[in-house]
Motif scaffolding. Structure first.
Motif, mmCIF file in Angstrom:
data_model
loop_
_atom_site.group_PDB
_atom_site.id
_atom_site.type_symbol
_atom_site.label_atom_id
_atom_site.label_comp_id
_atom_site.label_asym_id
_atom_site.label_seq_id
_atom_site.Cartn_x
_atom_site.Cartn_y
_atom_site.Cartn_z
ATOM 1 N N MET A 68 54.778 70.785 -90.953
ATOM 2 C CA MET A 68 53.461 70.159 -91.007
ATOM 3 C C MET A 68 52.757 70.411 -92.345
ATOM 4 O O MET A 68 51.787 69.722 -92.662
ATOM 5 N N GLY A 69 53.205 71.395 -93.090
ATOM 6 C CA GLY A 69 52.590 71.673 -94.380
ATOM 7 C C GLY A 69 51.506 72.729 -94.310
ATOM 8 O O GLY A 69 51.177 73.238 -93.236
ATOM 9 N N PRO A 70 50.916 73.054 -95.449
ATOM 10 C CA PRO A 70 49.989 74.189 -95.539
ATOM 11 C C PRO A 70 48.596 73.928 -94.984
ATOM 12 O O PRO A 70 47.780 74.842 -94.948
ATOM 13 N N ARG A 71 48.308 72.724 -94.526
ATOM 14 C CA ARG A 71 46.951 72.440 -94.041
ATOM 15 C C ARG A 71 46.646 73.103 -92.705
ATOM 16 O O ARG A 71 45.490 73.209 -92.312
ATOM 17 N N ALA A 130 42.757 74.914 -89.422
ATOM 18 C CA ALA A 130 43.264 73.547 -89.544
ATOM 19 C C ALA A 130 42.116 72.628 -89.945
ATOM 20 O O ALA A 130 40.945 72.953 -89.716
ATOM 21 N N PRO A 131 42.442 71.466 -90.500
ATOM 22 C CA PRO A 131 41.371 70.556 -90.917
ATOM 23 C C PRO A 131 40.600 69.945 -89.746
ATOM 24 O O PRO A 131 39.432 69.605 -89.888
ATOM 25 N N ASP A 132 41.271 69.840 -88.580
ATOM 26 C CA ASP A 132 40.609 69.234 -87.427
ATOM 27 C C ASP A 132 41.389 69.556 -86.151
ATOM 28 O O ASP A 132 42.512 70.051 -86.200
ATOM 29 N N GLU A 133 40.752 69.246 -85.021
ATOM 30 C CA GLU A 133 41.369 69.518 -83.727
ATOM 31 C C GLU A 133 42.638 68.695 -83.530
ATOM 32 O O GLU A 133 43.603 69.154 -82.904
ATOM 33 N N ALA A 134 42.682 67.490 -84.075
ATOM 34 C CA ALA A 134 43.862 66.627 -83.914
ATOM 35 C C ALA A 134 45.101 67.279 -84.514
ATOM 36 O O ALA A 134 46.200 67.165 -83.954
ATOM 37 N N THR A 135 44.951 67.992 -85.612
ATOM 38 C CA THR A 135 46.081 68.672 -86.237
ATOM 39 C C THR A 135 46.572 69.811 -85.351
ATOM 40 O O THR A 135 47.778 70.004 -85.178
ATOM 41 N N VAL A 136 45.644 70.540 -84.761
ATOM 42 C CA VAL A 136 46.011 71.625 -83.840
ATOM 43 C C VAL A 136 46.743 71.043 -82.637
ATOM 44 O O VAL A 136 47.779 71.565 -82.199
ATOM 45 N N ARG A 137 46.241 69.948 -82.112
ATOM 46 C CA ARG A 137 46.860 69.313 -80.939
ATOM 47 C C ARG A 137 48.258 68.771 -81.290
ATOM 48 O O ARG A 137 49.184 68.879 -80.485
ATOM 49 N N MET A 187 37.974 75.678 -94.450
ATOM 50 C CA MET A 187 38.591 74.888 -93.401
ATOM 51 C C MET A 187 38.207 75.496 -92.045
ATOM 52 O O MET A 187 38.106 76.708 -91.915
ATOM 53 N N PRO A 188 38.024 74.675 -91.024
ATOM 54 C CA PRO A 188 37.625 75.187 -89.711
ATOM 55 C C PRO A 188 38.672 76.108 -89.078
ATOM 56 O O PRO A 188 39.865 75.981 -89.323
ATOM 57 N N LYS A 189 38.163 77.000 -88.259
ATOM 58 C CA LYS A 189 39.021 77.913 -87.495
ATOM 59 C C LYS A 189 38.907 77.515 -86.033
ATOM 60 O O LYS A 189 37.820 77.151 -85.549
ATOM 61 N N TYR A 190 40.023 77.584 -85.309
ATOM 62 C CA TYR A 190 40.076 77.190 -83.905
ATOM 63 C C TYR A 190 40.689 78.292 -83.049
ATOM 64 O O TYR A 190 41.597 78.991 -83.489
ATOM 65 N N ILE A 191 40.197 78.387 -81.814
ATOM 66 C CA ILE A 191 40.790 79.234 -80.784
ATOM 67 C C ILE A 191 41.459 78.291 -79.788
ATOM 68 O O ILE A 191 40.817 77.376 -79.270
ATOM 69 N N ILE A 192 42.748 78.505 -79.548
ATOM 70 C CA ILE A 192 43.490 77.678 -78.592
ATOM 71 C C ILE A 192 43.812 78.532 -77.373
ATOM 72 O O ILE A 192 44.383 79.616 -77.504
ATOM 73 N N GLU A 193 43.412 78.053 -76.219
ATOM 74 C CA GLU A 193 43.706 78.742 -74.964
ATOM 75 C C GLU A 193 44.906 78.055 -74.329
ATOM 76 O O GLU A 193 44.875 76.861 -74.057
ATOM 77 N N ASN A 241 45.397 74.059 -73.427
ATOM 78 C CA ASN A 241 44.478 73.725 -72.358
ATOM 79 C C ASN A 241 43.039 73.603 -72.836
ATOM 80 O O ASN A 241 42.260 72.838 -72.274
ATOM 81 N N ARG A 242 42.717 74.353 -73.879
ATOM 82 C CA ARG A 242 41.373 74.269 -74.441
ATOM 83 C C ARG A 242 41.458 74.611 -75.919
ATOM 84 O O ARG A 242 42.065 75.617 -76.290
ATOM 85 N N ILE A 243 40.846 73.779 -76.736
ATOM 86 C CA ILE A 243 40.778 74.021 -78.176
ATOM 87 C C ILE A 243 39.300 74.074 -78.534
ATOM 88 O O ILE A 243 38.557 73.110 -78.283
ATOM 89 N N SER A 244 38.864 75.196 -79.087
ATOM 90 C CA SER A 244 37.457 75.382 -79.421
ATOM 91 C C SER A 244 37.318 75.731 -80.895
ATOM 92 O O SER A 244 38.006 76.635 -81.390
ATOM 93 N N GLN A 245 36.423 75.034 -81.573
ATOM 94 C CA GLN A 245 36.173 75.354 -82.975
ATOM 95 C C GLN A 245 35.237 76.559 -83.056
ATOM 96 O O GLN A 245 34.217 76.619 -82.358
#
Length: 90
Positions: free
Chosen positions: A35-38, A57-64, A1-7, A75-79
């Motif tokens: 939200m569950g384990p995803r 998370a599976p995608d940026e929309a889930t992080v948002r 699953m992708p990893k994201y950095i959130i600023e 302010n910024r979400i980067s995969q």
């Protein structure tokens, strides 16, 4: 699953007390539980005026969606595309 950095731009984040950081963490964890384990929060780094969070998370929309539910700035979400460290040079 992708990893994201959130600023997250949070003025005076570095001055937040341990109790304030605990409350923020509890709020985040409560939302993650619904939200569950995803989506998983791995860790965060607090600087003077920002908090950098690492999520899987599976995608940026889930992080948002997590940020919106918690009323946390995102302010910024980067995969993350790759991870390097000193052993990469070997």
């Amino acid at each position: 699953m992708p990893k994201y950095i959130i600023e997250r731009e949070i003025p005076k984040a570095g001055s937040l007390t341990q109790q304030e950081l605990k409350a923020i963490s509890q709020k985040s964890c409560n939302i993650l539980n619904t939200m569950g384990p995803r989506i998983q929060w791995l860790e965060s780094y607090v600087t003077d005026d920002k908090i950098y969070c690492v999520y899987i998370a599976p995608d940026e929309a889930t992080v948002r969606a997590h940020a919106e539910q918690g009323e946390f700035p995102a302010n910024r979400i980067s995969q993350v595309k790759s991870v390097i460290d000193p052993t990469t040079a070997e």
